[in-house]
Enzyme design. Structure first.
Site, mmCIF file in Angstrom:
data_model
loop_
_atom_site.group_PDB
_atom_site.id
_atom_site.type_symbol
_atom_site.label_atom_id
_atom_site.label_comp_id
_atom_site.label_asym_id
_atom_site.label_seq_id
_atom_site.Cartn_x
_atom_site.Cartn_y
_atom_site.Cartn_z
ATOM 1 N N HIS A 1 0.818 -1.213 0.000
ATOM 2 C CA HIS A 1 0.000 0.000 0.000
ATOM 3 C C HIS A 1 0.851 1.262 0.000
ATOM 4 O O HIS A 1 2.073 1.212 0.158
ATOM 5 C CB HIS A 1 -0.924 0.000 1.219
ATOM 6 C CG HIS A 1 -0.206 0.117 2.524
ATOM 7 N ND1 HIS A 1 0.189 1.311 3.060
ATOM 8 C CD2 HIS A 1 0.185 -0.836 3.388
ATOM 9 C CE1 HIS A 1 0.799 1.084 4.209
ATOM 10 N NE2 HIS A 1 0.822 -0.196 4.432
ATOM 11 N N CYS B 1 3.530 -3.166 6.859
ATOM 12 C CA CYS B 1 3.578 -4.168 5.799
ATOM 13 C C CYS B 1 4.563 -3.704 4.729
ATOM 14 O O CYS B 1 5.634 -3.240 5.046
ATOM 15 C CB CYS B 1 2.188 -4.379 5.217
ATOM 16 S SG CYS B 1 0.968 -4.986 6.384
#
Length: 229
Positions: free
Chosen positions: A189, A205
């Protein structure tokens, strides 16, 4: 886990999350609460290329400012490279040693992006796929995270999560990583913290510059395979 972390529902392993901010012409201005600095790019061709890739994106749902050129080393800027791999075109390969994400293309090429990784993310590797993609996603912290940080309760699923926007931890786009048809809670993302690209941050992440994750989003086919090494 911290504000932009997610917990993977596998043997007690955690996720690793990914980043963004201004370029105008030949000068790059900071877009933050800090004092504004101007960085002059001496090569006009480089300046134009950088502005095209990382300049402002005013037409987005939430207009994205450009980023500062001196905050992203050249090796972590988006570029097409020679890439020798047995993986088929359309495969995403995340290398946790080099902080690169490659999107495999035909003819021995790949589009390469710099990424930032949460330290917990180095615990996981393997094969997965893109379960779904979302533009300007809502962020919902997992219950384990809320238990450690009760102040995040306002963003719980029952409260509708954190609404999309420039301050949302998932940034402008998110690719949701599935393994064995289950959501791993790993995400690729965007992030406004583009200066963390190429670094292991405290949590998260696979994070990318917002401009880069938008570019990747447009190129990635449905259910694209993912390899994390």
């Amino acid at each position: 886990m911290s504000f932009d972390d997610q917990t993977i529902r596998r043997p007690s392993r955690r996720a690793f999350v990914l980043g963004s901010v201004g370029v105008m012409g030949l000068a790059v201005s900071a877009c933050s609460t800090a004092a504004t600095r101007t960085v002059v790019i001496s090569d006009p061709a480089e300046a134009r290329q950088f502005a095209l890739m990382y300049g402002p994106m005013p037409d987005e749902q939430f207009p994205i400012p450009g980023i500062e050129i001196d905050k992203v080393p050249p090796r972590f800027r988006r570029q097409r490279v020679d890439f020798d791999t047995a993986e088929k075109p359309g495969t995403i390969i995340v290398n946790t040693n080099t902080f690169y994400l490659h999107l495999v293309e035909p003819g021995g090429k790949a589009m390469r992006y710099g990424v930032g990784l949460g330290r917990a993310g180095f615990d996981w590797s393997g094969r997965a796929r893109v379960g779904w993609k979302r533009p300007w996603p809502t962020w919902t912290p997992p219950s384990e995270m809320i238990a450690r940080q009760p102040e995040l309760e306002i963003y719980s699923a029952k409260n509708g999560g954190m609404q999309p926007g420039l301050n949302n931890p998932l940034g402008a786009r998110a690719l949701y990583i599935f393994q064995n048809n289950k959501d791993t809670l790993y995400r690729i993302h965007g992030t406004p913290e583009y200066w963390t690209i190429g670094k292991a941050v405290s949590s998260g992440c696979v994070r990318m510059i917002n401009q880069d994750v938008i570019d990747l989003y447009t190129r990635v086919p449905p259910k694209a395979p993912i390899l994390v090494i």
